[in-house]
Design an enzyme around this catalytic site. Structure first.
Site, PDB file in Angstrom:
ATOM      1  N   ARG A 124     -22.506  18.500 -40.212  1.00 27.42           N
ATOM      2  CA  ARG A 124     -22.917  18.556 -38.817  1.00 27.42           C
ATOM      3  C   ARG A 124     -22.454  17.267 -38.164  1.00 27.42           C
ATOM      4  O   ARG A 124     -22.246  16.263 -38.828  1.00 27.42           O
ATOM      5  CB  ARG A 124     -24.444  18.646 -38.717  1.00 27.42           C
ATOM      6  CG  ARG A 124     -25.004  19.991 -39.133  1.00 27.42           C
ATOM      7  CD  ARG A 124     -26.421  20.147 -38.595  1.00 27.42           C
ATOM      8  NE  ARG A 124     -27.025  21.377 -39.058  1.00 27.42           N
ATOM      9  CZ  ARG A 124     -26.822  22.568 -38.496  1.00 27.42           C
ATOM     10  NH1 ARG A 124     -26.022  22.688 -37.460  1.00 27.42           N
ATOM     11  NH2 ARG A 124     -27.424  23.643 -38.969  1.00 27.42           N
ATOM     12  N   GLY A 125     -22.361  17.300 -36.845  1.00 26.87           N
ATOM     13  CA  GLY A 125     -22.170  16.040 -36.145  1.00 26.87           C
ATOM     14  C   GLY A 125     -20.865  15.915 -35.410  1.00 26.87           C
ATOM     15  O   GLY A 125     -19.890  16.612 -35.669  1.00 26.87           O
ATOM     16  N   ASP A 170     -27.982  32.853 -36.797  1.00 29.92           N
ATOM     17  CA  ASP A 170     -28.945  32.971 -35.682  1.00 29.92           C
ATOM     18  C   ASP A 170     -28.485  33.964 -34.614  1.00 29.92           C
ATOM     19  O   ASP A 170     -29.284  34.352 -33.761  1.00 29.92           O
ATOM     20  CB  ASP A 170     -29.174  31.602 -35.038  1.00 29.92           C
ATOM     21  CG  ASP A 170     -29.899  30.646 -35.969  1.00 29.92           C
ATOM     22  OD1 ASP A 170     -30.378  31.104 -37.019  1.00 29.92           O
ATOM     23  OD2 ASP A 170     -29.975  29.451 -35.652  1.00 29.92           O
ATOM     24  N   ASP A 214     -22.537  27.105 -32.057  1.00 32.95           N
ATOM     25  CA  ASP A 214     -22.392  26.561 -30.707  1.00 32.95           C
ATOM     26  C   ASP A 214     -21.953  25.094 -30.710  1.00 32.95           C
ATOM     27  O   ASP A 214     -21.074  24.709 -29.937  1.00 32.95           O
ATOM     28  CB  ASP A 214     -23.727  26.723 -29.957  1.00 32.95           C
ATOM     29  CG  ASP A 214     -23.625  26.226 -28.542  1.00 32.95           C
ATOM     30  OD1 ASP A 214     -22.804  26.789 -27.785  1.00 32.95           O
ATOM     31  OD2 ASP A 214     -24.333  25.264 -28.188  1.00 32.95           O
ATOM     32  N   ILE A 235     -31.520  32.797 -47.210  1.00 29.05           N
ATOM     33  CA  ILE A 235     -30.928  33.926 -46.473  1.00 29.05           C
ATOM     34  C   ILE A 235     -29.517  33.631 -45.950  1.00 29.05           C
ATOM     35  O   ILE A 235     -28.845  34.523 -45.456  1.00 29.05           O
ATOM     36  CB  ILE A 235     -31.835  34.407 -45.303  1.00 29.05           C
ATOM     37  CG1 ILE A 235     -31.970  33.345 -44.206  1.00 29.05           C
ATOM     38  CG2 ILE A 235     -33.207  34.822 -45.818  1.00 29.05           C
ATOM     39  CD1 ILE A 235     -32.630  33.872 -42.926  1.00 29.05           C
ATOM     40  N   ARG A 236     -29.087  32.375 -46.030  1.00 31.25           N
ATOM     41  CA  ARG A 236     -27.756  32.071 -45.483  1.00 31.25           C
ATOM     42  C   ARG A 236     -26.751  31.572 -46.520  1.00 31.25           C
ATOM     43  O   ARG A 236     -25.586  31.371 -46.183  1.00 31.25           O
ATOM     44  CB  ARG A 236     -27.860  31.081 -44.326  1.00 31.25           C
ATOM     45  CG  ARG A 236     -28.199  29.669 -44.726  1.00 31.25           C
ATOM     46  CD  ARG A 236     -28.199  28.727 -43.533  1.00 31.25           C
ATOM     47  NE  ARG A 236     -27.993  27.369 -43.990  1.00 31.25           N
ATOM     48  CZ  ARG A 236     -28.137  26.301 -43.249  1.00 31.25           C
ATOM     49  NH1 ARG A 236     -28.496  26.413 -41.982  1.00 31.25           N
ATOM     50  NH2 ARG A 236     -27.914  25.106 -43.733  1.00 31.25           N
TER      51      ARG A 236
HETATM   52  O1  F6P Z   1     -27.369  27.821 -38.596  1.00 34.01           O
HETATM   53  C1  F6P Z   1     -28.529  27.787 -37.848  1.00 34.01           C
HETATM   54  C2  F6P Z   1     -29.694  27.584 -38.737  1.00 34.01           C
HETATM   55  O2  F6P Z   1     -29.629  28.569 -39.693  1.00 34.01           O
HETATM   56  C3  F6P Z   1     -31.054  27.577 -38.048  1.00 34.01           C
HETATM   57  O3  F6P Z   1     -31.667  28.812 -37.944  1.00 34.01           O
HETATM   58  C4  F6P Z   1     -31.809  26.594 -38.879  1.00 34.01           C
HETATM   59  O4  F6P Z   1     -32.836  25.978 -38.182  1.00 34.01           O
HETATM   60  C5  F6P Z   1     -30.773  25.613 -39.244  1.00 34.01           C
HETATM   61  O5  F6P Z   1     -29.586  26.333 -39.377  1.00 34.01           O
HETATM   62  C6  F6P Z   1     -31.099  24.753 -40.415  1.00 34.01           C
HETATM   63  O6  F6P Z   1     -29.932  24.164 -40.922  1.00 34.01           O
HETATM   64  P1  F6P Z   1     -29.809  22.677 -41.461  1.00 34.01           P
HETATM   65  O7  F6P Z   1     -31.049  22.346 -42.199  1.00 34.01           O
HETATM   66  O8  F6P Z   1     -28.591  22.719 -42.302  1.00 34.01           O
HETATM   67  O9  F6P Z   1     -29.656  21.815 -40.261  1.00 34.01           O
END
Ligand code: F6P
Length: 435
Positions: A154-155, A210, A180, A364-365
């Site tokens: 991220r970032g 999401d 996004d 779930i992801r």
């Molecule tokens: O990708 C979005 C998401 O799945 C959100 O629903 C959730 O809050 C977030 O990622 C958490 O991701 P991380 O802990 O990697 O920031």
């Protein structure tokens, strides 16, 4: 859905690097009925609002249709392509990488494809590992795996540094796979590239469980996450029903949008309450959630509650103003809070209750994509290649009424799609739960 009166035809116009002069190597034609697949003419559009009332004029607001173009901006033999994956994990990222590589290599004849490592960090030479060469052999079986072979992060990184990195290493195309925040970053890279008048295409591919990217009816990863979440709601129901006054409480991801919670509840068919960020509801009082839950227990002796992680943030004292590296608001944890509130309110009403709390979290992801998502990934990726090779830039591939479209990044980023309380999905949840 974005109010069409807030949009102009200019905002829906996709940027192009210049005239497309190279003949596409794809075996397609411009003429239906000749047994070949069809190129998409550059002036083919998809109406923003295809529904209409008989007799009333159609709104001309429209998107550019995605698909293979007859003429290309880039000469495939001389084209150098980069792929980057950013943000949280999502089922299907490896499928997209694989389909991009296969379409570029086998169908367009591009032989120079690279993957930047660990998100936008990979485009900052001060932080980066070396990019990874992506060939059909390397991506052969990656679509069976969750995660991303390139790594992610991220970032923010400086758009100047990233644009310089691309130009310096001779890249012609950058594919940005992400949500996004990523697409916002892609837009800033494309803007910097435009300021420098460089012929580099930036094309986004919408990734997030999401499902909250604008102008994209469904992002890849969403259906897989819903399928995983559905099994948890089913298990919560089993637990709740097996004891007197059992409550199965399930917290699901969904920061600003309740799409996962709503769809998992519907797919399971076992939820009695669904709490999402888009729909405010009182916690306490005669019409509050706690009173309604007690009523349900008194009459049915069990209940299943599905809560999206972004719901009920106003109830909690620990609400924070902090943001993560992607610019997302850090949330207070609604799951344990709700569990405690249910226990306290039932105790005050002398109603014995047992709350079984489920938080599947990242589970779930981080799984591989299901068939529905694999199909979407495949089509998003190939359309992204068609767009980039034709010289389209500063855009993402969207999905609109089941048609793939080109969406300028300037309008798809910065605000997120949310579940509409009047829309079909939420209305179906209300029909199921009667909440
Ligand atoms: O990708 C979005 C998401 O799945 C959100 O629903 C959730 O809050 C977030 O990622 C958490 O991701 P991380 O802990 O990697 O920031």
């Amino acid at each position: 859905m974005v109010d069409p009166s807030d949009l102009s035809p200019e905002q829906l116009t996709v940027a192009s690097l210049g005239q497309a002069q190279h003949k596409s190597p794809l075996r397609k034609s411009l003429y239906p009925g000749d047994g070949l697949g069809d190129f998409v003419a550059d002036d083919m559009r998809m109406l923003y609002e295809p529904r209409f009332r008989q007799g009333e004029p159609l709104s001309q607001l429209s998107f550019e249709r995605a698909g293979a173009r007859e003429k290309l901006f880039f000469d495939p033999g001389k084209t150098k392509v980069a792929i980057v994956t950013c943000g949280g994990l999502c089922p299907g990222i490896n499928n997209v990488i694989r389909s991009l590589v296969l379409e570029l290599t086998f169908n367009y004849g591009v032989q120079n494809v690279w993957g930047f490592r660990y998100g936008f960090q990979g485009l900052n030479p001060e932080q980066s590992r070396l990019p990874m060469a992506l060939t059909p052999k390397v991506v052969e079986d990656i679509h069976h795996r969750g995660g991303t072979i390139l790594g992610t992060s991220r970032g923010h990184q400086s758009p100047e540094v990233m644009a310089h990195c691309l130009a310096d290493q001779g890249f012609d195309i950058l594919f940005c796979i992400g949500g996004d925040g990523t697409q916002h970053g892609a837009h800033s890279i494309a803007s910097e590239i435009a300021r420098r008048e460089l012929p580099i295409s930036v094309v986004g591919i919408p990734k997030t469980i999401d499902n909250d990217i604008r102008f994209c009816f469904r992002t890849f990863g969403y259906y897989t996450a819903v399928a995983e979440a559905e099994t948890v709601v089913d298990r919560a129901h089993v637990e709740a029903k097996s004891i007197l006054n059992g409550v199965g409480l399930v917290k699901l991801m969904g920061r600003e949008a309740g799409f996962i919670a709503a769809a998992a509840a519907l797919a399971s068919g076992e939820a009695n309450f669904v709490l999402v960020p888009e729909v405010d509801f009182p916690l306490e009082g005669e019409n509050g959630f706690l009173a309604k839950l007690q009523h349900r227990l008194a009459t049915r002796e069990h209940a299943v509650v599905v809560v999206a992680e972004g719901a009920g943030q106003d109830w909690m004292p620990s609400r924070t103003k902090e943001h993560d590296a992607s610019g997302n608001r850090r949330l207070a944890d609604v799951g344990p809070f709700l569990k405690q509130k249910i226990q306290e309110s039932c105790a005050a009403a002398s109603l014995p209750v047992k709350v079984k709390y489920f938080d599947p979290s990242y589970h779930i992801r981080s799984v591989p994509a299901t068939a529905a998502d694999s199909l979407l990934c495949e089509r998003l990726a190939r359309n992204a290649v068609h767009a980039a090779m034709a010289g389209k830039t500063d855009m993402l591939i969207g999905l609109w009424h089941n048609h793939f479209i080109h969406v300028p990044l300037a309008i798809s980023t910065g605000a997120k799609k949310q579940l509409s309380p009047e829309g079909e999905l939420w209305q179906a949840v209300l029909a199921l739960t009667g909440q």
